[in-house]
Design a protein around this motif. Structure first.
Motif, PDB file in Angstrom:
ATOM      1  N   VAL A  38      53.898  17.699  34.731  1.00  0.00           N
ATOM      2  CA  VAL A  38      54.407  18.186  36.018  1.00  0.00           C
ATOM      3  C   VAL A  38      54.308  17.088  37.076  1.00  0.00           C
ATOM      4  CG1 VAL A  38      54.052  19.878  37.853  1.00  0.00           C
ATOM      5  CG2 VAL A  38      53.877  20.586  35.466  1.00  0.00           C
ATOM      6  N   TYR A  53      58.455  24.479  35.487  1.00  0.00           N
ATOM      7  CA  TYR A  53      57.962  23.374  36.316  1.00  0.00           C
ATOM      8  C   TYR A  53      57.976  22.070  35.537  1.00  0.00           C
ATOM      9  CZ  TYR A  53      55.844  27.514  38.535  1.00  0.00           C
ATOM     10  OH  TYR A  53      55.608  28.742  39.073  1.00  0.00           O
ATOM     11  N   GLY A  54      57.429  22.117  34.329  1.00  0.00           N
ATOM     12  CA  GLY A  54      57.324  20.909  33.525  1.00  0.00           C
ATOM     13  C   GLY A  54      58.669  20.312  33.160  1.00  0.00           C
ATOM     14  N   CYS A  88      61.356  20.296  35.188  1.00  0.00           N
ATOM     15  CA  CYS A  88      62.096  20.007  36.429  1.00  0.00           C
ATOM     16  C   CYS A  88      62.959  21.185  36.884  1.00  0.00           C
ATOM     17  CB  CYS A  88      62.958  18.752  36.256  1.00  0.00           C
ATOM     18  SG  CYS A  88      63.504  18.042  37.830  1.00  0.00           S
ATOM     19  N   TYR A 106      61.049  21.452  41.789  1.00  0.00           N
ATOM     20  CA  TYR A 106      60.806  20.020  41.668  1.00  0.00           C
ATOM     21  C   TYR A 106      62.038  19.187  42.020  1.00  0.00           C
ATOM     22  CZ  TYR A 106      56.270  21.324  40.183  1.00  0.00           C
ATOM     23  OH  TYR A 106      55.007  21.852  40.199  1.00  0.00           O
TER      24      TYR A 106
END
Length: 331
Positions: free
Chosen positions: A230, A254-255, A257, A261
């Protein structure tokens, strides 16, 4: 050398021991030859003398160990010739631009269409987002000439990373091929750092249920490893494009994108689904809490009552996780 942008590539054709092991371990990309290449801080004789363990060089630090288990090396070569071909492929994807004072006009270079027809995608993506599929089939239909230089193909196989070109523009692709484990997060973070160093834009192909959970994985530091991915996504200074091709749930969003983000563009395919968690998981969590409350009061809760409790939750998630619903609200 890394601090001044000099790429470092290691081709391990023999033994790298003690301090020598750090040369390939610290390189940007490392190739190791099966049967010949080894990397270890202490070789078999030292291991036996220090610990009493008897182990072969290949078992201690060979190609299978470092490409599939430890992740120290990135590419598995079957012989020296194969290793050198892989090295050429790495150099071809460095995005190296020699500085010059001469002004050269930009020229639109020709590109080659993917070898596989884009129309096949409709048959590749399953109607049920729970069913897995090989994301490489999608990549083969969007990159020029269907050429894809995969990074760490044998390590953390639930995330696919590699370099390709789209309309002759270099691009680093990060794509889901299953749930994210700790090693998947480390692999993704490593690849993002390479793309940032080489100034290569990132393309995220999301089809993710989230990070693996459970006692074993929490003990192994899944939260810490996930945070590295992240953080790498959040700090990346290159252009980022995200395409949700399947599911996009929880921390996996989240990880990979997600909207929070700030990708430059975020697209959802019509079949895509996105939410904090899947509808069934949400309904089961709330039903478990409700059942525990009933048990504390020494009351019975029938299966029919439980199903009636879950029904509106499932309907809400089915409606609000739809790509049309989230796109209308710029999620």
């Amino acid at each position: 050398m890394s601090s001044i942008g000099i790429p470092q590539i290691a081709v391990v054709m023999g033994s790298c021991t003690a301090g020598g092991a750090y040369v390939p371990a610290m390189s940007d990309e490392t190739i190791i030859v099966k049967g010949n290449g080894t990397i270890f801080l202490g070789g078999p004789p030292l291991v036996k003398a220090a610990t009493g363990e008897v182990v072969s060089a290949e078992e201690l630090g060979g190609a299978d160990v470092h490409c599939k288990i430890s992740g120290v090396t990135d590419h598995y070569a079957v012989d020296d010739e194969h290793a050198l071909r892989l090295a050429r492929s790495i150099v071809a994807n460095l995005n190296w631009k020699q500085s010059t004072s001469i002004q050269v006009p930009e020229v639109s270079l020709p590109y080659s269409e993917p070898l596989f027809p884009i129309d096949d995608i409709g048959a590749i993506i399953p109607a049920d987002t729970k069913k897995p599929f090989d994301i490489r089939k999608i990549i083969a239909r969007i990159v020029d000439g269907s050429r894809f230089h995969e990074f760490k193909p044998l390590y953390a196989t639930t995330i696919v990373t590699g370099f390709g070109r789209i309309y002759n523009m270099p691009v680093g692709i990060i794509a889901n091929n299953g749930i994210l484990f700790g090693e998947s997060a480390l692999k993704g973070a490593h690849f993002i750092e390479l793309c940032c160093q080489r100034n290569i834009p990132l393309l995220f192909l999301q089809n993710i249920t989230g990070f693996m959970i459970g006692k074993k994985y929490e003990n192994e530091g899944i939260a810490k490893h996930g945070a590295k991915l992240v953080t790498a996504v959040a700090c990346a200074k290159v252009p980022k494009i995200t395409v949700v091709v399947g599911g996009s749930y929880g921390a996996g969003n989240y990880g990979m994108c997600g909207r929070a983000y700030s990708p430059n563009f975020l697209y959802l395919w019509p079949n895509a689904r996105t939410s904090v968690m899947g509808g069934e998981q949400a309904a089961n969590v709330l039903a478990t809490i409700q059942r525990d409350n009933f048990e504390l009061l020494n009351k019975q809760w029938s299966i029919d009552e439980e199903n009636n409790f879950k029904k509106p939750i499932l309907e809400k998630y089915d409606r609000e996780s739809h790509s049309f619903y989230s796109s209308a609200r710029l999620w």
